[in-house]
Motif scaffolding. Structure first.
Motif, PDB file in Angstrom:
ATOM      1  N   THR A   1       4.212  -0.989   3.205  1.00  0.00           N
ATOM      2  CA  THR A   1       3.653   0.350   2.977  1.00  0.00           C
ATOM      3  C   THR A   1       4.770   1.314   2.610  1.00  0.00           C
ATOM      4  N   ALA A   2       4.413   2.373   1.904  1.00  0.00           N
ATOM      5  CA  ALA A   2       5.397   3.392   1.519  1.00  0.00           C
ATOM      6  C   ALA A   2       4.667   4.702   1.218  1.00  0.00           C
ATOM      7  N   THR A   3       5.413   5.788   1.318  1.00  0.00           N
ATOM      8  CA  THR A   3       4.854   7.109   1.007  1.00  0.00           C
ATOM      9  C   THR A   3       5.616   7.737  -0.155  1.00  0.00           C
ATOM     10  N   ALA A   4       4.975   8.711  -0.781  1.00  0.00           N
ATOM     11  CA  ALA A   4       5.603   9.482  -1.860  1.00  0.00           C
ATOM     12  C   ALA A   4       5.259  10.944  -1.663  1.00  0.00           C
ATOM     13  N   ASP A   5       6.105  11.807  -2.158  1.00  0.00           N
ATOM     14  CA  ASP A   5       5.802  13.233  -2.125  1.00  0.00           C
ATOM     15  C   ASP A   5       4.722  13.539  -3.164  1.00  0.00           C
ATOM     16  N   THR A   6       3.993  14.613  -2.959  1.00  0.00           N
ATOM     17  CA  THR A   6       2.969  14.993  -3.942  1.00  0.00           C
ATOM     18  C   THR A   6       3.572  15.632  -5.185  1.00  0.00           C
ATOM     19  N   GLU A   7       4.846  16.017  -5.104  1.00  0.00           N
ATOM     20  CA  GLU A   7       5.549  16.624  -6.242  1.00  0.00           C
ATOM     21  C   GLU A   7       4.846  17.883  -6.736  1.00  0.00           C
ATOM     22  N   HIS A   8       4.334  18.647  -5.789  1.00  0.00           N
ATOM     23  CA  HIS A   8       3.575  19.852  -6.146  1.00  0.00           C
ATOM     24  C   HIS A   8       4.263  21.135  -5.681  1.00  0.00           C
TER      25      HIS A   8
ATOM     26  N   ASP B   1      -2.776  12.936   7.705  1.00  0.00           N
ATOM     27  CA  ASP B   1      -1.428  12.390   7.849  1.00  0.00           C
ATOM     28  C   ASP B   1      -1.382  11.405   9.014  1.00  0.00           C
ATOM     29  N   GLU B   2      -1.993  11.795  10.127  1.00  0.00           N
ATOM     30  CA  GLU B   2      -2.023  10.923  11.303  1.00  0.00           C
ATOM     31  C   GLU B   2      -2.873   9.682  11.048  1.00  0.00           C
ATOM     32  N   GLN B   3      -3.996   9.859  10.368  1.00  0.00           N
ATOM     33  CA  GLN B   3      -4.878   8.722  10.093  1.00  0.00           C
ATOM     34  C   GLN B   3      -4.181   7.685   9.220  1.00  0.00           C
ATOM     35  N   LEU B   4      -3.475   8.141   8.191  1.00  0.00           N
ATOM     36  CA  LEU B   4      -2.836   7.206   7.280  1.00  0.00           C
ATOM     37  C   LEU B   4      -1.607   6.549   7.906  1.00  0.00           C
ATOM     38  N   LYS B   5      -0.910   7.261   8.759  1.00  0.00           N
ATOM     39  CA  LYS B   5       0.205   6.632   9.486  1.00  0.00           C
ATOM     40  C   LYS B   5      -0.320   5.519  10.398  1.00  0.00           C
ATOM     41  N   MET B   6      -1.441   5.767  11.054  1.00  0.00           N
ATOM     42  CA  MET B   6      -2.050   4.754  11.913  1.00  0.00           C
ATOM     43  C   MET B   6      -2.520   3.557  11.085  1.00  0.00           C
ATOM     44  N   LEU B   7      -3.111   3.841   9.931  1.00  0.00           N
ATOM     45  CA  LEU B   7      -3.562   2.765   9.053  1.00  0.00           C
ATOM     46  C   LEU B   7      -2.393   1.857   8.669  1.00  0.00           C
ATOM     47  N   CYS B   8      -1.266   2.471   8.323  1.00  0.00           N
ATOM     48  CA  CYS B   8      -0.111   1.684   7.895  1.00  0.00           C
ATOM     49  C   CYS B   8       0.411   0.780   9.012  1.00  0.00           C
ATOM     50  N   LYS B   9       0.276   1.227  10.259  1.00  0.00           N
ATOM     51  CA  LYS B   9       0.682   0.391  11.392  1.00  0.00           C
ATOM     52  C   LYS B   9      -0.227  -0.827  11.533  1.00  0.00           C
TER      53      LYS B   9
ATOM     54  N   PHE C   1       0.851  -1.194   0.000  1.00  0.00           N
ATOM     55  CA  PHE C   1       0.000   0.000   0.000  1.00  0.00           C
ATOM     56  C   PHE C   1       0.888   1.246   0.000  1.00  0.00           C
ATOM     57  N   GLU C   2       0.584   2.178  -0.885  1.00  0.00           N
ATOM     58  CA  GLU C   2       1.340   3.426  -0.984  1.00  0.00           C
ATOM     59  C   GLU C   2       0.384   4.610  -0.990  1.00  0.00           C
ATOM     60  N   TYR C   3       0.854   5.725  -0.482  1.00  0.00           N
ATOM     61  CA  TYR C   3       0.051   6.951  -0.551  1.00  0.00           C
ATOM     62  C   TYR C   3       0.963   8.170  -0.663  1.00  0.00           C
ATOM     63  N   GLN C   4       0.438   9.232  -1.266  1.00  0.00           N
ATOM     64  CA  GLN C   4       1.151  10.503  -1.305  1.00  0.00           C
ATOM     65  C   GLN C   4       0.919  11.223   0.026  1.00  0.00           C
TER      66      GLN C   4
END
Length: 510
Positions: A124-131, A110-118, A99-102
């Protein structure tokens, strides 16, 4: 590559992201319309429709380009109405291995998705939005925990990205052209209407009504005006450069009853959902300036560039430097409930009637309407920063917490005690009269400080300084206000304070 599920949030509609450079059958993208995002604050109906319509357009574009997409509509059977629960369900059902998310731009998500990954039992991995032009903590690192000031950050951004520079020096040897800008509209150049579109989103409106989504504001769902795709966002940007930029700076603070946007770009929604990037926006403006420098002054260009690479990036940086906790700051201990006319615009104060009415009808107002009319009143009247935050976050189509709360709780309400602004942005009716045509049609008299039909801004202005002397009197940027307060004759001062108290006790009838 492992079988991968990638989450795209509603404000991550960046079609230029490196994620999409290759089509991979092992990668599936998931986008979700969920009640979770409709309930953390009550939104303007146009904001909800714009997000959903733009998300659906983006998902369709990805599918057309060959990507695998799972899209949850709000009324889909099986939609658990929560990001985490839906993602868990899909990963289990489709047997995803990764599972990956920006990275979200809101601390809450941010907190919700960090908890989800746990909780997930897959990689799991994250990426920058590149914006953005900056990383999350660039502002924090730049200032090293000492006071934040946008001007020094802005100059660094100009140097770093070589924008409006002549070697190491600013073009024309000036960093700031405010002195040439911010004039009242004088009719010397013709006004132009903003570029709008004509979308029929009535089916979406019926869907959110059937789902009993709570919202406020007005909409013509058969003729929805906002850009809902990257292609349309670029049209708005180029229209701004060609038709509005030449006079943007001069009139960027001006307000009119019968023209909602004057020379403003109205690209904030498109930018904040990442259809177009700040680099693209500034690049287009600089290209136009280079081609049309004989027809446009640097003051117009610099005033706009500062909003994009200065304020916008700065506000995001302060948000990440100060969260969590920034959303609870209340420097003045203001607790007054927001007046009911913030929800319908029915006030006798013409400036607020027009600015709030416009916000309810358009889901948009420009920065001076937000700051120096609506926000100014909220601060003078001692409205709870929580109420002001919720109202601003809900009503504006471009409002996402990272940019809304820093502008509202920080710059507008000074609830952070000076983290963002070096002084409270308050003004009496004289300023509103100077910058607009609101006062000439008002029930109240902008010249009067007390007495029958005295403009509430005047007495509330002096009352604000009087009641907050212990917090503000030593601020060198507002010493003149306290000098003038001390020079007032005792009987005049008493009348002003009595007038203010009468208004403060009857905010809902103003």
């Amino acid at each position: 590559m492992a079988k991968t599920l990638r989450l795209i949030l509603g404000d991550q509609l960046n079609s230029k992201h490196s994620w999409y450079s290759n089509v991979d059958d092992n990668v599936t993208y998931i986008m979700l319309e969920v009640m979770q995002e409709q309930e953390y604050v009550m939104h303007h109906v146009q904001k909800i429709l714009a997000f959903f319509a733009s998300m659906r357009n983006f998902a369709h574009q990805l599918t057309q380009n060959g990507h695998n997409v799972i899209y949850f509509k709000l009324d889909d059977r099986g939609n658990k109405q929560d990001f985490s629960e839906n993602i868990k369900q899909v990963i289990k059902k489709e047997k995803f291995e990764r599972f990956e998310y920006q990275l979200p731009d809101e601390y809450r998500l941010d907190e919700q998705l960090k908890m989800l990954c746990k909780e997930l039992k897959v990689e799991t991995a994250t990426a920058d939005t590149e914006h953005f032009l900056t990383e999350r903590f660039d502002v924090k690192d730049f200032f090293g925990g000492k006071g934040y000031r946008m001007e020094s950050f802005y100059r660094r951004m100009r140097q770093k990205h070589h924008i409006l520079m002549d070697g190491d020096d600013p073009l024309h040897n000036r960093w700031n052209f405010d002195a040439d800008n911010r004039k009242k509209y004088d009719g010397k150049v013709p006004l132009q209407e903003p570029l709008t579109f004509d979308h029929d989103v009535s089916a979406l409106k019926e869907m959110i009504d059937a789902a009993k989504v709570k919202y406020f504001g007005n909409v013509d769902a058969k003729h929805f005006a906002w850009p809902l795709s990257r292609k349309e966002a670029l049209k708005v940007l180029h229209y701004f450069c060609e038709n509005l930029l030449p006079n943007f700076g001069t009139y960027e603070d001006a307000m009119l009853q019968n023209h909602i946007s004057l020379f403003h770009s109205r690209i904030s929604f498109a930018q904040n959902v990442k259809m177009i990037s700040p680099a693209e926006v500034v690049g287009a403006v600089l290209d136009y300036y280079k081609k049309q420098s004989h027809n446009i002054s640097i003051a117009q260009v610099e005033g706009f560039v500062r909003q994009i690479i200065g304020w916008r990036e700065f506000m995001r940086g302060v948000y990440w430097a100060q969260m969590p906790g920034y959303d609870e700051k209340n420097f003045f201990k203001h607790h007054t409930e927001i007046p009911h006319w913030f929800w319908d615009g029915n006030t006798k104060m013409n400036c607020l009637n027009k600015c709030i009415g416009q916000s309810l009808n358009q889901a948009w107002a420009h920065h001076i309407q937000r700051l120096m009319v609506i926000g100014n009143f909220g601060l003078l009247a001692g409205i709870s920063p929580d109420d002001m935050d919720a109202w601003y976050l809900g009503i504006y189509i471009d409002a996402i917490q990272w940019v809304e709360i820093t502008n509202t709780r920080g710059m507008s309400q000074f609830a952070d005690g000076g983290i963002i602004a070096s002084k409270p942005y308050v003004a009496s009716a004289a300023y509103i009269n100077k910058m607009s045509d609101y006062c000439k049609n008002c029930h109240y008299d902008y010249k009067k400080k007390h007495g029958e039909k005295a403009c509430p801004y005047n007495s509330l202005y002096w009352n604000f300084f009087d009641r907050n002397a212990d917090k503000l009197e030593k601020n060198p940027r507002i010493g003149m206000a306290y000098n003038n307060l001390k020079k007032m004759k005792p009987e005049e001062r008493q009348k002003i304070m009595e007038q203010a108290e009468a208004y403060l006790e009857n905010l809902n009838t103003l």
